[in-house]
Write an enzyme that holds these catalytic residues in place. Structure first.
Site, PDB file in Angstrom:
ATOM      1  N   SER A 155       4.284   2.833  -3.159  1.00 55.13           N
ATOM      2  CA  SER A 155       2.961   3.121  -3.722  1.00 55.13           C
ATOM      3  C   SER A 155       2.056   1.915  -3.509  1.00 55.13           C
ATOM      4  CB  SER A 155       3.078   3.420  -5.216  1.00 55.13           C
ATOM      5  OG  SER A 155       3.303   2.211  -5.913  1.00 55.13           O
ATOM      6  N   LYS A 156       0.827   2.075  -3.943  1.00 60.09           N
ATOM      7  CA  LYS A 156      -0.177   1.020  -3.749  1.00 60.09           C
ATOM      8  C   LYS A 156       0.285  -0.339  -4.271  1.00 60.09           C
ATOM      9  CE  LYS A 156      -4.409   3.680  -3.604  1.00 60.09           C
ATOM     10  NZ  LYS A 156      -5.066   4.507  -4.591  1.00 60.09           N
ATOM     11  N   ARG A 157       1.133  -0.307  -5.291  1.00 59.01           N
ATOM     12  CA  ARG A 157       1.627  -1.576  -5.839  1.00 59.01           C
ATOM     13  C   ARG A 157       2.322  -2.414  -4.770  1.00 59.01           C
ATOM     14  NH1 ARG A 157       5.855  -1.079  -8.937  1.00 59.01           N
ATOM     15  NH2 ARG A 157       6.214   1.051  -8.245  1.00 59.01           N
ATOM     16  N   HIS A 158       2.874  -1.743  -3.761  1.00 57.44           N
ATOM     17  CA  HIS A 158       3.631  -2.466  -2.735  1.00 57.44           C
ATOM     18  C   HIS A 158       2.759  -2.925  -1.582  1.00 57.44           C
ATOM     19  CE1 HIS A 158       6.677   0.317  -4.592  1.00 57.44           C
ATOM     20  NE2 HIS A 158       7.208  -0.858  -4.785  1.00 57.44           N
ATOM     21  N   GLY A 159       1.477  -2.569  -1.595  1.00 61.72           N
ATOM     22  CA  GLY A 159       0.611  -2.920  -0.469  1.00 61.72           C
ATOM     23  C   GLY A 159      -0.072  -1.671   0.036  1.00 61.72           C
TER      24      GLY A 159
END
Ligand code: GLU
Length: 466
Positions: free
Chosen positions: A243-247
């Site tokens: 998800s966006k948390r990972h980039g």
């Protein structure tokens, strides 16, 4: 039988990396088998679908060069067809109108949970249960699919192997809502896959629970089943769903971040599929090699370093004129002005060292932005005998051929004459001419910047030392 596969993204945001990976596999499967690949836009969620997101899907497919034989077909263009299928199921007693209100369904769920039962629709508006009851006024009914009560739904998943589930586990699914009968995903997807003659449904394994419900709808519509294959998820480095948390998770974000499409393509191909130890391969090889037997059952793990490695490999072999075209707007957006040395030559010099087009643009600014060395750099590097060597360089540089070998020879001569080490000449010269202590090979940099600009900058820098 002609293999027909599809990708069916919902235009509710950017095209996610996971969807792109599914698209890649579906595309490759069709191409490998000489079949066809269809793009369908699942835009029945009228509130969440946007034109911008449709465009992002089209852009991403184009950028990754995933060509489709049919489409984009939009579900919103097919409402009459869904209506027709619903009418048929209603007429055959395979679907019915359900008038239960939201509050009522809520209460039902509460009671089931209190009894420690799995929440499910209890069939209260099935025709046999609703007999004699009049529909409440003012309630717009939903249409529910009458799921079979007995037996099992089973399929041999192309990736996961045999799967089966008892019909008793499935309740009567809502297949359309509202006065316009807006179809739900599970219904529209089946009607579409039937009409589009899809033979192999490949999708993320977050859909595996939908498949038994869809199979029952296929059967109710009297259609032949396609084969289903559920691809394992892509996980972030922490083991959670990517998800966006990972980039970056949106395909076009990778474009913006300076990746080449062939690098992302190659990277995605390896996410959950393998061909021996091959890490870098062409599209043609991927099509030739792709099969579902080598799709991993275990989730794939996203690894940015590997993508960066692939990107730098593809940059090294990319055509200089193409790289120049891709990097030019990035230089300009960084405040550079492309005048002076030919960008193609600059790119040729720098591309070995850059992992992305953005890094390449950062480096190339050296040639396209006036570089004024800071006082600190001047004070640190333009000292003692180095200053004398730079003055001598400025005096003699007018008389040599302005190309790498001659420049390099002059620098060596100065090193010897002033009893210095090469960095004691090369680094101050870099600072004076480029404003940076580190650059690629100084002779190449000087050659590209050109005699006049070099001498002018050198003069200015020397004027700043006491
Ligand atoms: N619109 C669905 C999605 O984006 C399609 C799933 C499918 O391929 O059936 O997840």
């Amino acid at each position: 039988m002609t293999v027909r596969t599809r990708i069916a993204p919902s235009p509710t945001g950017m095209l996610h990396l996971g969807t792109a990976r599914t698209a890649l596999f579906s595309w490759a499967y069709a191409r490998h088998h000489g079949g066809q690949f269809v793009l369908r836009i699942e835009d029945t969620d009228l509130e969440r679908s946007t034109e911008e997101a449709v465009q992002a899907i089209l852009d991403s497919m184009k950028w990754l060069d995933l060509d489709y034989d049919e489409g984009p077909i939009r579900q919103t263009e097919r409402f009459p067809r869904y209506r027709e299928a619903i009418e048929r199921l209603l007429a055959e007693g395979k679907a019915y109108r359900c008038y239960a209100t939201v509050e009522e369904l809520d209460e039902m769920r509460q009671q089931q949970m209190a009894r420690n039962e799995k929440p499910r629709y209890d069939g209260r508006w099935r025709p046999e249960n609703a007999r004699g009851r009049t529909p409440p006024p003012g309630v717009n009914p939903v249409i529910r699919f009458r799921n079979p009560d007995d037996g099992e739904v089973a399929w041999n998943d192309l990736v996961k192997g045999p799967i089966s589930i008892a019909n008793a586990e499935l309740d009567d699914l809502v297949i359309a809502r509202g006065a316009d009968w807006v179809p739900t995903y599970n219904f529209a997807v089946v009607v579409d896959d039937i009409d589009m003659r899809i033979t192999h449904v490949l999708r993320g394994d977050d859909h595996v629970n939908n498949t038994p419900r869809q199979i029952n709808i296929y059967k109710a519509l009297g259609a032949e089943l396609p084969k289903f294959g559920h691809l394992p998820m892509i996980l972030g480095p922490d083991g959670q769903k990517l998800s966006k948390r990972h980039g970056a998770v949106s395909v076009m974000q990778y474009e913006e971040d300076g990746f080449l499409p062939e690098a992302l393509f190659n990277y995605l191909a390896r996410l959950g599929w393998s061909h021996g130890d091959d890490e870098k391969f062409t599209r043609a090889q991927f099509v030739e090699w792709f099969d579902l037997d080598h799709v991993n059952r275990a989730p794939a793990q996203y690894n940015l370093d590997k993508l960066l490695w692939l990107n730098s490999e593809y940059m090294k072999e990319a055509d200089d004129a193409r790289l120049a075209r891709l990097v030019a707007p990035r230089i300009e957006s960084r405040g550079g002005l492309i005048a002076g040395p030919a960008l193609e030559r600059v790119v040729a010099l720098l591309k070995e060292r850059a992992k992305t087009l953005n890094e390449l643009a950062d480096e190339a600014l050296l040639f396209y932005r006036p570089a004024t060395p800071s006082d600190a750099l001047i004070a640190q590097h333009l000292t003692g005998k180095s200053i004398d060597a730079l003055r001598a360089f400025a005096e003699r540089a007018g008389a040599i051929a302005w190309e790498r070998t001659a420049l390099s020879a002059l620098l060596k001569q100065l090193v010897a004459e002033f009893a210095l080490k090469m960095p004691q000449v090369a680094v101050p010269l870099r600072v004076a001419v480029t404003g940076r202590a580190q650059t690629p090979s100084i002779d190449a940099v000087l050659e590209l910047i050109g005699r006049d600009a070099v001498l002018e900058r050198l003069d200015k820098a020397l004027a700043r030392v006491r």
